[in-house]
Design a protein around this motif. Structure first.
Motif, PDB file in Angstrom:
ATOM      1  N   TRP A 299       0.843  -1.648   0.063  1.00  0.00           N
ATOM      2  CA  TRP A 299       0.125   0.054   0.120  1.00  0.00           C
ATOM      3  C   TRP A 299       0.962   1.874  -0.255  1.00  0.00           C
ATOM      4  O   TRP A 299       2.097   1.441   0.733  1.00  0.00           O
ATOM      5  N   GLU A 300       0.376   2.523  -0.500  1.00  0.00           N
ATOM      6  CA  GLU A 300       1.062   3.659  -0.527  1.00  0.00           C
ATOM      7  C   GLU A 300       1.304   4.461  -0.101  1.00  0.00           C
ATOM      8  O   GLU A 300      -0.126   4.021   0.920  1.00  0.00           O
ATOM      9  N   HIS A 301       1.863   5.190   0.722  1.00  0.00           N
ATOM     10  CA  HIS A 301       2.189   5.971   1.957  1.00  0.00           C
ATOM     11  C   HIS A 301       2.736   7.423   1.272  1.00  0.00           C
ATOM     12  O   HIS A 301       2.937   7.916   0.771  1.00  0.00           O
ATOM     13  N   ARG A 302       0.843   7.744   1.060  1.00  0.00           N
ATOM     14  CA  ARG A 302       0.474   9.436   0.558  1.00  0.00           C
ATOM     15  C   ARG A 302       1.278  10.482   1.677  1.00  0.00           C
ATOM     16  O   ARG A 302       0.874  11.084   2.661  1.00  0.00           O
ATOM     17  N   ARG A 303       2.411  11.745   0.655  1.00  0.00           N
ATOM     18  CA  ARG A 303       2.586  12.635   2.137  1.00  0.00           C
ATOM     19  C   ARG A 303       0.635  13.958   2.096  1.00  0.00           C
ATOM     20  O   ARG A 303       0.281  14.013   1.724  1.00  0.00           O
ATOM     21  N   GLU A 326       2.039  -3.914   9.167  1.00  0.00           N
ATOM     22  CA  GLU A 326       2.805  -3.588   8.164  1.00  0.00           C
ATOM     23  C   GLU A 326       4.511  -4.282   8.776  1.00  0.00           C
ATOM     24  O   GLU A 326       4.802  -4.018   9.823  1.00  0.00           O
ATOM     25  N   ARG A 327       4.600  -4.877   7.548  1.00  0.00           N
ATOM     26  CA  ARG A 327       6.382  -5.640   8.094  1.00  0.00           C
ATOM     27  C   ARG A 327       7.335  -4.869   7.029  1.00  0.00           C
ATOM     28  O   ARG A 327       8.623  -5.043   8.463  1.00  0.00           O
ATOM     29  N   GLU A 328       7.453  -4.021   6.383  1.00  0.00           N
ATOM     30  CA  GLU A 328       8.079  -3.388   5.725  1.00  0.00           C
ATOM     31  C   GLU A 328       8.303  -2.330   5.129  1.00  0.00           C
ATOM     32  O   GLU A 328       6.625  -1.925   4.911  1.00  0.00           O
ATOM     33  N   LEU A 329       9.070  -1.686   5.364  1.00  0.00           N
ATOM     34  CA  LEU A 329       8.126   0.527   4.175  1.00  0.00           C
ATOM     35  C   LEU A 329       9.998   0.584   3.533  1.00  0.00           C
ATOM     36  O   LEU A 329      11.068   0.161   3.907  1.00  0.00           O
ATOM     37  N   LEU A 330       9.302   0.880   2.198  1.00  0.00           N
ATOM     38  CA  LEU A 330      11.018   0.602   1.151  1.00  0.00           C
ATOM     39  C   LEU A 330      10.571   2.566   0.652  1.00  0.00           C
ATOM     40  O   LEU A 330       9.166   3.078   0.335  1.00  0.00           O
ATOM     41  N   ASP A 331      11.630   3.179   0.571  1.00  0.00           N
ATOM     42  CA  ASP A 331      10.707   4.669  -0.293  1.00  0.00           C
ATOM     43  C   ASP A 331      10.758   4.293  -1.811  1.00  0.00           C
ATOM     44  O   ASP A 331      11.518   2.847  -2.137  1.00  0.00           O
ATOM     45  N   ALA A 336      11.149   0.585  -6.620  1.00  0.00           N
ATOM     46  CA  ALA A 336      11.745   0.586  -8.481  1.00  0.00           C
ATOM     47  C   ALA A 336      12.445   0.110  -8.378  1.00  0.00           C
ATOM     48  O   ALA A 336      12.381  -0.928  -9.864  1.00  0.00           O
ATOM     49  N   GLU A 337      14.105   0.032  -7.402  1.00  0.00           N
ATOM     50  CA  GLU A 337      15.148  -0.495  -8.056  1.00  0.00           C
ATOM     51  C   GLU A 337      14.836  -2.399  -7.485  1.00  0.00           C
ATOM     52  O   GLU A 337      15.064  -3.627  -8.462  1.00  0.00           O
ATOM     53  N   THR A 338      14.311  -2.433  -6.510  1.00  0.00           N
ATOM     54  CA  THR A 338      13.451  -3.975  -6.741  1.00  0.00           C
ATOM     55  C   THR A 338      12.975  -4.497  -7.534  1.00  0.00           C
ATOM     56  O   THR A 338      13.426  -5.612  -7.606  1.00  0.00           O
ATOM     57  N   TRP A 339      11.849  -4.150  -8.167  1.00  0.00           N
ATOM     58  CA  TRP A 339      10.873  -4.784  -8.807  1.00  0.00           C
ATOM     59  C   TRP A 339      11.806  -4.983 -10.032  1.00  0.00           C
ATOM     60  O   TRP A 339      11.231  -5.615 -11.589  1.00  0.00           O
ATOM     61  N   ASP A 369       1.960  11.598  -5.223  1.00  0.00           N
ATOM     62  CA  ASP A 369       2.760  12.242  -4.025  1.00  0.00           C
ATOM     63  C   ASP A 369       3.240  10.611  -3.005  1.00  0.00           C
ATOM     64  O   ASP A 369       3.075  10.734  -1.900  1.00  0.00           O
ATOM     65  N   VAL A 370       3.254  10.440  -3.605  1.00  0.00           N
ATOM     66  CA  VAL A 370       3.158   8.749  -2.436  1.00  0.00           C
ATOM     67  C   VAL A 370       5.701   9.202  -2.332  1.00  0.00           C
ATOM     68  O   VAL A 370       6.371   8.960  -2.602  1.00  0.00           O
ATOM     69  N   GLU A 371       5.258   8.023  -0.617  1.00  0.00           N
ATOM     70  CA  GLU A 371       6.462   8.935  -0.175  1.00  0.00           C
ATOM     71  C   GLU A 371       7.055   7.699   0.545  1.00  0.00           C
ATOM     72  O   GLU A 371       8.554   7.402   0.677  1.00  0.00           O
ATOM     73  N   ALA A 372       6.431   6.813   0.294  1.00  0.00           N
ATOM     74  CA  ALA A 372       6.814   5.157   0.662  1.00  0.00           C
ATOM     75  C   ALA A 372       5.755   4.382   0.793  1.00  0.00           C
ATOM     76  O   ALA A 372       4.601   4.861  -0.296  1.00  0.00           O
ATOM     77  N   VAL A 373       6.577   2.802   0.216  1.00  0.00           N
ATOM     78  CA  VAL A 373       5.182   2.420   0.229  1.00  0.00           C
ATOM     79  C   VAL A 373       5.373   0.843   1.165  1.00  0.00           C
ATOM     80  O   VAL A 373       6.479   0.208   1.932  1.00  0.00           O
ATOM     81  N   GLY A 374       4.799   0.586   1.653  1.00  0.00           N
ATOM     82  CA  GLY A 374       4.033  -0.473   2.576  1.00  0.00           C
ATOM     83  C   GLY A 374       4.364  -1.936   2.512  1.00  0.00           C
ATOM     84  O   GLY A 374       4.274  -2.025   1.335  1.00  0.00           O
ATOM     85  N   PHE A 375       4.630  -2.956   2.416  1.00  0.00           N
ATOM     86  CA  PHE A 375       4.618  -4.486   2.215  1.00  0.00           C
ATOM     87  C   PHE A 375       3.951  -5.045   3.753  1.00  0.00           C
ATOM     88  O   PHE A 375       5.027  -4.330   4.729  1.00  0.00           O
TER      89      PHE A 375
END
Length: 527
Positions: A299-303, A326-331, A336-339, A369-375
């Motif tokens: 899910w997206e973390h939006r500003r 929420e188990r993990e948070l990526l900027d 982008a790099e991961t996928w 305005d996505v600041e991070a993505v939660g998993f």
């Protein structure tokens, strides 16, 4: 890129393959024993050179199968005949697992699918199977095809471990892929239905079912999301859906489109996290009363909008009990790099495609305005009409837990759901009359200033489940310490109030909410 045909699930031939793999000892432990700790560890990191060296020159059948199916190394026809007794190279060709260059004993054989041992422990105990899927980049050295069928990766194993494993009637595996969640479900369900939009994935799932649980009542259906089961009800829904947030706007060109990785197994074709939102809000339509749905999603973390409010609105719209961890948070850059790498594109090999895809991903996130993505883990439950809940939504938890877990977590989550229901049925008077036991995995940590007689901080910590640590007051630590099932909660509070020289009602007002939290999270349980 054209994918080879999926394997053919013909019963007697697959049974012979199962027997051959058992005879050869081609298991997770068997392969790790053969390769050794260093090579096995490197292989888990998708580095094949140490494993190639360990397997080279060995006439062990496990080395033949590991080289062929795990490392992408051609083997001699005669070696495969020895490694798969009763099946041989011709049988493997017939099953769609390999292709051969000729009939000579030294002619090379090449794998066309990935066949590997699988071992995991879920809340029902350990399993040991074999799974087929498409060959990965490690074996082929090429970018993945759009219709690539993924094997059991980290997310698959995690979902299997966090799923509750109560005995149930019907289970739905939504987005079954190679079928791993359906296989786990078959051990504790009367019947299982697996769905997928990919016919190729369903073919792999069918083969894996025949190979591992041939007697299971497991049906596979083609279709998108909940469409194939729209008018049915299930006691458990599990899903590792195509949750990866992938840019779709514009016409970036073929090379960049490939680098973006619009793969069927991970990309649902929707903007942002819309697919996850719709699944969370819609899955209740196929849940039986009391039924549970569990999924791993992004899910997206939006500003300017806390993620708990945004995802919490999905829970509210679902009409279901909801628990999100929420188990993990990526900027955005990390995501982008991961996928991009996951799809087989690297900056070293394809710098232009990498840069274009990277930019497209960052632009897509910036547009919202996505600041991070939660998993994390989403657990939903349709309220039952039976008991004190009377169909009401009573559970709404959204929390962050980025630390380690003690897997399998499914038993802990099931116990926590049951504890929640027990607490709902016990008001404070009923709780005061109950007897509680401290769980066996609970420990106490005390922190003292050197020379001090009493601790500054007391932490009550659980060793199982989420490994929570609760800072406890003197009274709460003492309460937990005497929960042996002999005294009621009210009697314990009264005795502590006398010892601490405070009014019992005041101490009860402090302790009872904290005790409820400890019961809910598994520190304490009814005697």
């Amino acid at each position: 890129m054209t994918s080879p045909p999926p394997p053919a699930a013909t019963g007697p031939a697959v049974a012979a393959l199962r027997a051959a793999l058992e005879t050869t000892g081609f298991t997770v432990d068997g392969v790790e024993e053969l390769l050794g700790e260093t090579a096995s560890g490197a292989l888990h990191r998708e580095q094949t050179l140490p494993a190639r060296r360990a397997a080279a020159g060995s006439d062990d059948p496990r080395a033949t199968l590991a080289a062929l199916f795990l490392l992408g190394v051609d083997v001699a026809r005669a070696a495969l005949d020895r490694a798969l007794p009763g099946v041989g190279a011709d049988g493997a060709v017939g099953l769609g697992l390999v292709e051969t260059a000729g009939q000579g004993s030294d002619d090379p054989v090449r794998a066309v699918v990935d066949l590997r041992p699988y071992a995991a422990t879920d809340a029902n105990g350990p399993v040991s199977w074999w799974l087929t899927s498409d060959l990965g980049e490690t074996a082929t050295g090429r970018r993945l095809a759009v219709d690539h069928v993924l094997g059991a990766g980290g997310a698959s194993t995690t979902l299997a471990q966090v799923t509750v494993r109560d005995q149930v009637g019907r289970v739905l595996d939504l987005g079954t892929g190679c079928g791993i969640q359906a296989l786990h479900a078959a051990r504790h369900a009367g019947s299982v239905v697996g769905t997928d939009i990919s016919r190729r994935a369903l073919a792999f799932a069918r083969f894996n079912t025949v190979l591992n649980v041939p007697d299971a009542d497991l049906t596979l259906r083609h279709g998108s999301m909940l469409e194939p089961v729209a008018d049915e009800r299930f006691d458990l829904v599990v899903s590792n859906p195509p949750f990866v947030i992938t840019p779709h706007a514009g016409e970036p060109g073929a090379a960049v489109t490939e680098a973006l990785g619009e793969f069927e197994y991970r990309d649902g074709g929707r903007s942002g996290d819309d697919l996850v939102r719709d699944l969370v809000t819609g899955v209740g339509s196929v849940l039986a009363p009391g039924g549970v749905a569990q999924m791993l999603v992004n899910w997206e973390h939006r500003r300017g909008e806390p993620w708990t409010e945004r995802v919490g609105a999905w829970l509210d719209a679902s009409g279901l009990d909801g628990w999100v961890i929420e188990r993990e948070l990526l900027d955005p850059a990390e995501y982008a790099e991961t996928w991009i790498r996951d799809g087989g594109t690297t900056p070293e090999r394809e710098p232009a495609a990498w840069a274009s895809a990277y930019g497209a991903w960052l632009d897509d996130f910036a547009s919202r305005d996505v600041e991070a993505v939660g998993f994390g883990i989403v657990t939903l439950r349709r309220p039952s009409d039976v008991g004190t809940t009377a169909g009401r939504v009573t559970l709404r938890r959204l929390e962050e837990h980025h630390g380690s877990l003690r897997q399998p977590l499914g038993g802990h989550l099931a116990a926590s759901l049951a504890a929640h229901d027990w607490l709902e049925a016990h008001d404070d008077d009923a709780l005061s009359s109950a007897r509680l036991l401290v769980s066996a995995d609970v420990t106490e940590e005390r922190y003292l200033t050197p020379g001090a007689a009493d601790p500054n901080v007391v932490i009550v910590r659980q060793g199982d489940g989420l490994g929570r640590g609760i800072q406890a007051s003197t009274a709460l630590a003492a309460f937990v310490g005497v929960c042996d099932g002999e005294l009621t909660v009210g009697q314990t509070v009264g005795a502590l109030a006398a010892l601490l020289d405070v009014p019992p009602s005041d101490l009860a007002g402090e302790l009872l909410p904290a005790v409820r939290g400890l019961v809910r999270d598994g520190f304490l349980g009814p005697a």
